[in-house]
Scaffold this motif. Structure first.
Motif, PDB file in Angstrom:
ATOM      1  N   GLY A 171       0.806  -1.214   0.000  1.00  0.00           N
ATOM      2  CA  GLY A 171       0.000   0.000   0.000  1.00  0.00           C
ATOM      3  C   GLY A 171       0.842   1.268   0.000  1.00  0.00           C
ATOM      4  O   GLY A 171       2.056   1.245   0.214  1.00  0.00           O
ATOM      5  N   HIS A 172       0.183   2.391  -0.212  1.00  0.00           N
ATOM      6  CA  HIS A 172       0.878   3.680  -0.275  1.00  0.00           C
ATOM      7  C   HIS A 172       1.502   4.035   1.072  1.00  0.00           C
ATOM      8  O   HIS A 172       1.048   3.599   2.124  1.00  0.00           O
ATOM      9  N   PRO A 205      -1.286  -3.173   4.076  1.00  0.00           N
ATOM     10  CA  PRO A 205      -2.097  -1.958   3.969  1.00  0.00           C
ATOM     11  C   PRO A 205      -1.225  -0.710   3.952  1.00  0.00           C
ATOM     12  O   PRO A 205      -0.038  -0.763   4.317  1.00  0.00           O
ATOM     13  N   PRO A 206      -1.808   0.427   3.581  1.00  0.00           N
ATOM     14  CA  PRO A 206      -1.069   1.684   3.605  1.00  0.00           C
ATOM     15  C   PRO A 206      -0.449   1.953   4.977  1.00  0.00           C
ATOM     16  O   PRO A 206      -0.977   1.517   6.002  1.00  0.00           O
ATOM     17  N   TYR A 207       0.657   2.678   4.962  1.00  0.00           N
ATOM     18  CA  TYR A 207       1.376   3.126   6.165  1.00  0.00           C
ATOM     19  C   TYR A 207       1.992   1.990   6.980  1.00  0.00           C
ATOM     20  O   TYR A 207       2.255   2.153   8.164  1.00  0.00           O
ATOM     21  N   SER A 208       2.247   0.854   6.352  1.00  0.00           N
ATOM     22  CA  SER A 208       2.850  -0.275   7.074  1.00  0.00           C
ATOM     23  C   SER A 208       4.360  -0.140   7.140  1.00  0.00           C
ATOM     24  O   SER A 208       5.003   0.270   6.165  1.00  0.00           O
ATOM     25  N   LEU A 209       4.919  -0.523   8.281  1.00  0.00           N
ATOM     26  CA  LEU A 209       6.355  -0.753   8.408  1.00  0.00           C
ATOM     27  C   LEU A 209       6.531  -2.243   8.205  1.00  0.00           C
ATOM     28  O   LEU A 209       6.006  -3.052   8.974  1.00  0.00           O
ATOM     29  N   ILE A 210       7.251  -2.604   7.137  1.00  0.00           N
ATOM     30  CA  ILE A 210       7.386  -3.993   6.703  1.00  0.00           C
ATOM     31  C   ILE A 210       8.840  -4.394   6.868  1.00  0.00           C
ATOM     32  O   ILE A 210       9.733  -3.709   6.361  1.00  0.00           O
ATOM     33  N   ALA A 211       9.086  -5.512   7.558  1.00  0.00           N
ATOM     34  CA  ALA A 211      10.476  -5.909   7.801  1.00  0.00           C
ATOM     35  C   ALA A 211      10.562  -7.408   8.046  1.00  0.00           C
ATOM     36  O   ALA A 211       9.605  -8.043   8.481  1.00  0.00           O
TER      37      ALA A 211
END
Length: 109
Positions: A66-67, A84-90
């Motif tokens: 997401g954005h 989803p938008p605004y996710s911190l993915i790691a």
């Protein structure tokens, strides 16, 4: 590496780090069937606007980011993952670690 053979959408104002691999195809099924399955599987990847992707991240086919997301350096976003938008993915495999919307507005987390 940016592979768009399966379809690739990258939104506006994205930052993609050095060494990042975005791969829209694989030959896993062909390999596991000793070549009896003779197709190359392809699935589009969608990356929203204003996404930051850190160095050496890997994003595999069918992923949807997401954005305004951050994909941390070295993360491996598995096939068909959706964030989803605004996710911190790691991580490896990549998971949602938090929300980065407060960073966008300048407020303290």
């Amino acid at each position: 590496t940016l592979d768009g053979s399966g379809g690739l959408t990258i939104g506006d104002a994205c930052q993609i780090g050095t060494g990042t691999q975005i791969i829209t195809h694989d030959t896993v099924r062909r390999t596991l069937t000793d070549g009896f399955y003779d197709q190359i599987d392809r699935t589009p990847i969608e990356i929203g606007d204003h996404v930051f992707i850190g160095v050496n991240a890997v994003i595999l086919r069918g992923s949807r980011i997401g954005h305004h997301c951050i994909v941390a350096a070295g993360s491996v976003v598995l096939e068909d993952s959706a964030f989803p938008p605004y996710s911190l993915i790691a991580g490896n495999p990549a998971v949602r670690k938090g929300d980065v919307e407060k960073r966008r507005t300048g407020r303290k987390a």
